[in-house]
Scaffold this motif. Structure first.
Motif, PDB file in Angstrom:
ATOM      1  N   ARG A  54       0.814  -1.216   0.000  1.00  0.00           N
ATOM      2  CA  ARG A  54       0.000   0.000   0.000  1.00  0.00           C
ATOM      3  C   ARG A  54       0.846   1.265   0.000  1.00  0.00           C
ATOM      4  N   ASN A  82       1.632   2.659  -3.811  1.00  0.00           N
ATOM      5  CA  ASN A  82       0.792   3.649  -4.495  1.00  0.00           C
ATOM      6  C   ASN A  82       0.260   4.693  -3.519  1.00  0.00           C
ATOM      7  N   LEU A 105      -1.349   4.551  -0.769  1.00  0.00           N
ATOM      8  CA  LEU A 105      -2.556   4.439   0.052  1.00  0.00           C
ATOM      9  C   LEU A 105      -2.150   4.548   1.518  1.00  0.00           C
ATOM     10  N   ARG A 147      -1.076   6.956  -9.854  1.00  0.00           N
ATOM     11  CA  ARG A 147      -1.981   5.838  -9.554  1.00  0.00           C
ATOM     12  C   ARG A 147      -2.700   5.333 -10.796  1.00  0.00           C
ATOM     13  N   ARG A 148      -2.907   6.207 -11.774  1.00  0.00           N
ATOM     14  CA  ARG A 148      -3.549   5.755 -13.008  1.00  0.00           C
ATOM     15  C   ARG A 148      -2.737   4.645 -13.653  1.00  0.00           C
ATOM     16  N   MET A 182      -4.685  -1.583  -8.635  1.00  0.00           N
ATOM     17  CA  MET A 182      -4.622  -2.271  -7.351  1.00  0.00           C
ATOM     18  C   MET A 182      -5.856  -3.136  -7.168  1.00  0.00           C
ATOM     19  N   PHE A 217      -7.836  -5.488  -4.283  1.00  0.00           N
ATOM     20  CA  PHE A 217      -7.911  -5.587  -2.830  1.00  0.00           C
ATOM     21  C   PHE A 217      -8.398  -6.957  -2.371  1.00  0.00           C
ATOM     22  N   ASN A 235     -13.816  -4.572  -3.083  1.00  0.00           N
ATOM     23  CA  ASN A 235     -14.174  -3.146  -3.119  1.00  0.00           C
ATOM     24  C   ASN A 235     -14.775  -2.702  -4.440  1.00  0.00           C
ATOM     25  N   ARG A 285     -11.574  -4.084 -13.722  1.00  0.00           N
ATOM     26  CA  ARG A 285     -11.702  -2.655 -13.455  1.00  0.00           C
ATOM     27  C   ARG A 285     -10.325  -1.979 -13.419  1.00  0.00           C
ATOM     28  N   SER A 286      -9.373  -2.640 -12.770  1.00  0.00           N
ATOM     29  CA  SER A 286      -8.019  -2.090 -12.722  1.00  0.00           C
ATOM     30  C   SER A 286      -7.398  -2.040 -14.110  1.00  0.00           C
ATOM     31  N   MET A 345      -7.762   0.805 -16.832  1.00  0.00           N
ATOM     32  CA  MET A 345      -6.910   2.001 -16.841  1.00  0.00           C
ATOM     33  C   MET A 345      -5.604   1.738 -17.594  1.00  0.00           C
TER      34      MET A 345
END
Lengths: 242, 286
Positions: A45, A48, A50, A76-77, A81, A83, A87, A149-150, A153
């Protein structure tokens, strides 16, 4: 491409990471293993931001991301990440979960983003769930959507934070298979995992973390078959027997 | 003409059975035709309406004569307008304040704004809405006499409601797990984008029932607007009362509020049912 220099992280009085130095080169798959509480997730973490390191630096392609002047959103783009708890956004359909960030950041038109979402879902074997809502999916399916989803990007690096720890045993494989495919394509990745056999098969390098320090690192065959440190031996003896 | 003693005695007697009547059945009262009321009157007091000047005649004096039902309708319109305006302003203020407060706790710190937001909420929640209304009308807007009082009232109630809405929204935002923020931020979304597109839509959905309660409170609170010369529903009823010396208009006013509140409650339960249905669909248990 990611370089960690003298990284320390304190939570209150507790030093969770204690002087970490490491590099992740392009195209490498680094597995981070170690006993619970050893700081694996915290380290990931920090990559990036977090978690903000207490001291030390994280340098991505020559940019020190711990520098307050660095625009962390842009970094971050490029770093996906995934999890432990998926999430996914429960108020959005699978499709909108995937297209949200590219559309918000104006990186794609709606048509492009949706086409990409469909393509990614096909890749993780969930094209038929494109209009479903996340709660309707099993844990394994949710995690595969989260990976899609990751990937939407088009990240250069993927960070996996115990991606299978919250899954029922029969769903672990479907998620690991997706990650394995990504690794085979040469995606740079850092993965915190308790799946030792997976780490052994997929990682190009293994880092063994103990009490906030890198106790041992090397190619998987070396770390798993011929560990040098006593702590590594003790840990592996415990997890590999089970 | 009656002498005053007789008048008082009759009024006392009439108010007793009127009270009994209105307790279980305020609603039908409004829809009573003259004949029905006259019939009831005959039953209860053994006199026809024409002879006694009973409820029907009283109803006529209160609501029909001089088109006084229009007073109530105009008042209702003002009440609805003030409530809607206040709800809108309240939501906007509440949203802004809650985001300031939550952001501060999350480390996005603008100390002056946070302190102002805290003070705003403390003052609004710590003083009566009535006093706030009077101060805003007479002191803050005291010199701007050409602004219609209904706008001032709407603004005042909105400012008041904002303080409560802020706490409602804050609770809603804090009910969303930190994982949602982390997921949004890890995709490269800014804090604001994450808040707007990921956190707030979920938070607002979670606080919808509480928000509706605030709307209901708001609707009833606007009844003090009469103090700054807004002829809202309450004051319209009281205006009629002072003209006709009858308490009927007050019951009518109560009834109208009741119907409005019941309507809002009903709307909420429909909404909640819809939300539950979509939740069930989402969790696949139907």
């Amino acid at each position: 491409m990611i370089e960690v220099v003298d990284l320390c992280k304190d939570f209150g009085d507790i030093r969770v990471l204690d002087g970490i130095n490491m590099r992740i080169e392009n195209g490498e798959q680094v597995a981070i293993i170690g006993p619970s509480g050893s700081g694996k997730s915290t380290l990931l973490r920090c990559l990036n931001l977090l978690e903000r390191p207490t001291s030390g630096q994280v340098i991505v392609d020559g940019i020190d991301i711990t520098d307050p002047k660095t625009n962390i959103n842009l970094i971050r783009r490029r770093m996906g990440m995934v999890f432990q708890s998926f999430n996914l956004f429960p108020h959005l359909s699978v499709k909108n979960n995937i297209t949200l960030a590219p559309l918000q950041l104006k990186l794609a038109t709606k048509a492009e983003a949706e086409e990409r979402a469909a393509e990614l879902l096909r890749r993780v074997g969930l094209l038929d769930k494109i209009n479903e809502f996340p709660q309707r999916l099993s844990g394994g399916q949710q995690q595969r959507v989260a990976i899609a989803r990751s990937l939407a990007m088009r990240p250069e690096v993927m960070l996996f934070d115990e991606p299978t720890s919250a899954l029922d045993p029969e769903m672990i494989r479907e998620v690991l298979d997706v990650i394995r495919d990504l690794a085979a394509e040469g995606m740079t990745m850092a993965i915190v995992t308790h799946e030792m056999y997976f780490a052994r098969d997929v990682a190009s390098r293994v880092i063994f973390l103990d009490q906030g320090q890198i106790a041992e690192e090397g190619p998987p065959e070396q770390v798993f078959k011929n560990p040098q440190g006593e702590r590594t031996k003790a840990f592996l003896a415990q997890v590999l027997i089970n | 003409m009656w002498d005053s003693l007789e008048l008082r005695r009759r009024q006392r007697r009439r108010s007793l059975y009127r009270w009994l009547l209105s307790m279980p059945a305020v609603l039908p009262l409004l829809f009573f035709t003259g004949e029905n009321v006259a019939a009831l009157n005959t039953i209860f007091v053994g006199q026809s309406a024409e002879q006694s000047g009973g409820i029907a005649e009283e109803f006529y004096r209160n609501f029909i004569e001089g088109g006084r039902y229009m007073w109530l309708l105009d008042g209702l319109l003002l009440t609805l307008f003030m409530s809607a305006m206040a709800a809108l302003i309240g939501m906007i203020i509440g949203l802004i304040l809650s985001v300031i407060r939550v952001s501060y706790r999350a480390g996005v710190r603008i100390p002056i704004l946070n302190a102002l937001a805290g003070a705003y909420i403390a003052v609004i929640r710590g003083t009566p809405v009535m006093v706030q209304l009077l101060i805003i009308y007479f002191s803050i807007f005291g010199n701007l006499t050409d602004i219609p009082p209904v706008l001032v009232a709407g603004l005042a109630f909105g400012i008041n409601s904002g303080g409560y809405m802020a706490e409602i929204f804050r609770a809603g935002i804090e009910s969303i797990g930190v994982g949602q923020t982390e997921a949004g931020r890890s995709l490269g979304l800014s804090y604001g984008q994450t808040m707007r597109r990921i956190i707030l839509p979920q938070a607002i959905r979670n606080v919808l029932p509480t928000m509706f309660n605030e709307f209901i409170t708001l609707l009833k609170e606007t009844s003090v607007a009469g103090f700054i010369a807004v002829d809202d529903l309450t004051r319209a009823g009281n205006n009629i009362r002072s003209k006709t010396w009858s308490n009927q208009p007050l019951y009518a006013v109560a009834l109208i509020y009741l119907v409005l509140v019941l309507g809002l409650t009903r709307l909420l339960s429909v909404l909640e049912k819809r939300m539950r249905r979509s939740d069930r669909r989402a969790t696949g248990t139907d």
